[in-house]
Design an enzyme around this catalytic site. Structure first.
Site, PDB file in Angstrom:
ATOM      1  N   TYR A 162       0.832  -1.204   0.000  1.00 49.54           N
ATOM      2  CA  TYR A 162       0.000   0.000   0.000  1.00 49.54           C
ATOM      3  C   TYR A 162       0.869   1.258   0.000  1.00 49.54           C
ATOM      4  O   TYR A 162       0.629   2.206  -0.761  1.00 49.54           O
ATOM      5  CB  TYR A 162      -0.900  -0.041   1.228  1.00 49.54           C
ATOM      6  CG  TYR A 162      -1.882   1.092   1.361  1.00 49.54           C
ATOM      7  CD1 TYR A 162      -3.022   1.146   0.568  1.00 49.54           C
ATOM      8  CD2 TYR A 162      -1.694   2.093   2.321  1.00 49.54           C
ATOM      9  CE1 TYR A 162      -3.944   2.177   0.718  1.00 49.54           C
ATOM     10  CE2 TYR A 162      -2.608   3.118   2.477  1.00 49.54           C
ATOM     11  CZ  TYR A 162      -3.724   3.160   1.673  1.00 49.54           C
ATOM     12  OH  TYR A 162      -4.625   4.187   1.827  1.00 49.54           O
ATOM     13  N   LYS A 166       1.046   4.096  -2.876  1.00 46.86           N
ATOM     14  CA  LYS A 166       0.615   5.454  -2.552  1.00 46.86           C
ATOM     15  C   LYS A 166       1.708   6.486  -2.801  1.00 46.86           C
ATOM     16  O   LYS A 166       1.418   7.601  -3.254  1.00 46.86           O
ATOM     17  CB  LYS A 166       0.138   5.512  -1.099  1.00 46.86           C
ATOM     18  CG  LYS A 166      -1.217   4.864  -0.868  1.00 46.86           C
ATOM     19  CD  LYS A 166      -2.283   5.485  -1.758  1.00 46.86           C
ATOM     20  CE  LYS A 166      -3.692   5.069  -1.389  1.00 46.86           C
ATOM     21  NZ  LYS A 166      -4.706   5.658  -2.306  1.00 46.86           N
TER      22      LYS A 166
END
Length: 308
Positions: A162, A166
């Protein structure tokens, strides 16, 4: 001056819940024609449910707005953009909000968990934005909002996939901000702090109640509007707070071409010092101290304390 989206067509991905839903409704309330995109899967990216996007679209229409549902995966971003073009004939704003979580400690993370998160967050934003990009360029107008995260900026245990995705979105946004500026296609990035399906399992209920999507939406709408004239900026937003983030460079220790690991060790404390007045913002700023050092590398272990 009121921020209005009359005549504008807005794509919001992941618009079936939380932040995306609030964005879509707020855009519509200010006159936008909205493509409510949501596959309708779980927070882990499993399954699909067309009623999720449909219900948000229906609610917008019931409130007097104009919206259509779209249930394509962001991995098929061209289909989402085609929906906008087929129904409304143009696309003015893309808010890349769709995302999933597949958290795991890195030593336990599978290739599938890594790939799926990268595909949805990073590749998905690429697919949607890439499909919209030529149309924005040709019409001389566009706004794109990327969604980063504190997990990407600062790191977080169990979120290597993640976090990588991101921070990758921020990098993508920075490159596009440079490429789009001459065509009035402006790209910025947010790192929202907000309660959502993705945070429900890890965020205390009292904190979730305080971190409402409504505290993020005003910034997203501003960055998506004609009034916004900036590009390539990163913002933290949540709980009623908005702040811009930027890089800061430490003191520069300039060595000659013969420096050693021991020289680095001897200067380590200086390298860790931040004078607070050196904030590089372009790739040219990255090369500036290197060029200065190459121009005069005869003075070993010279410490440069820059004033900006």
């Amino acid at each position: 001056m009121t921020v209005s989206f009359e005549g504008r067509v807005v794509i919001v991905t992941g618009a079936g819940h939380g932040l995306g839903k609030n964005y879509a409704q707020a855009f519509a309330a200010r006159g936008a024609r909205v493509i409510v995109n949501d596959l309708g899967g779980s927070s882990k990216g499993e399954g699909a449910d067309g009623s999720v996007a449909q219900s948000v679209s229906d609610a917008i229409k019931a409130a007097g707005g104009d919206a259509i549902p779209n249930t394509d995966s962001v991995e098929q971003g061209h289909r989402i953009v085609e929906s906008a073009l087929d129904c409304y004939g143009r696309v003015d704003v893309v808010v890349n909000n769709a995302g999933i979580l597949r958290d795991a400690a890195f030593h336990k993370m599978t290739h599938e968990e890594w790939d799926q998160v990268i595909r949805v967050h990073l590749s998905g934003a690429f697919q949607v934005t890439r499909a919209a990009w030529p149309h924005m360029r040709s019409q001389g107008y566009g706004r794109v909002v990327m969604t980063s995260s504190g997990a990407g900026i600062y790191g977080n245990f169990g979120q290597a996939n993640y976090g990588a995705a991101k921070l990758g979105l921020y990098g993508l946004g920075q490159a596009l901000a440079i490429e789009g500026a001459s065509k009035n296609v402006l790209v910025n990035t947010i790192a929202p702090v907000s309660a959502s399906r993705l945070t429900a399992a890890v965020m205390p209920a009292d904190l979730s109640a305080a971190l409402k999507p409504e505290f993020v939406t005003p910034l997203v709408l501003y960055l998506s509007s004609e009034r916004c004239k900036v590009a390539g900026q990163l913002f933290e937003v949540g709980g009623g707070c908005v702040a811009r983030l930027r890089w800061e460079r430490s003191k520069i220790v300039s060595f000659d071409s013969q420096f050693s690991p021991e020289d680095v060790a001897a200067s380590w404390e200086t390298i860790q010092e931040f004078p607070g007045n050196d904030n590089p913002s372009t790739i040219a700023d990255c090369f500036a101290p290197v060029r200065r050092n190459l121009a005069d590398h005869s003075i070993p272990n010279r410490i440069i304390e820059r004033n900006g």
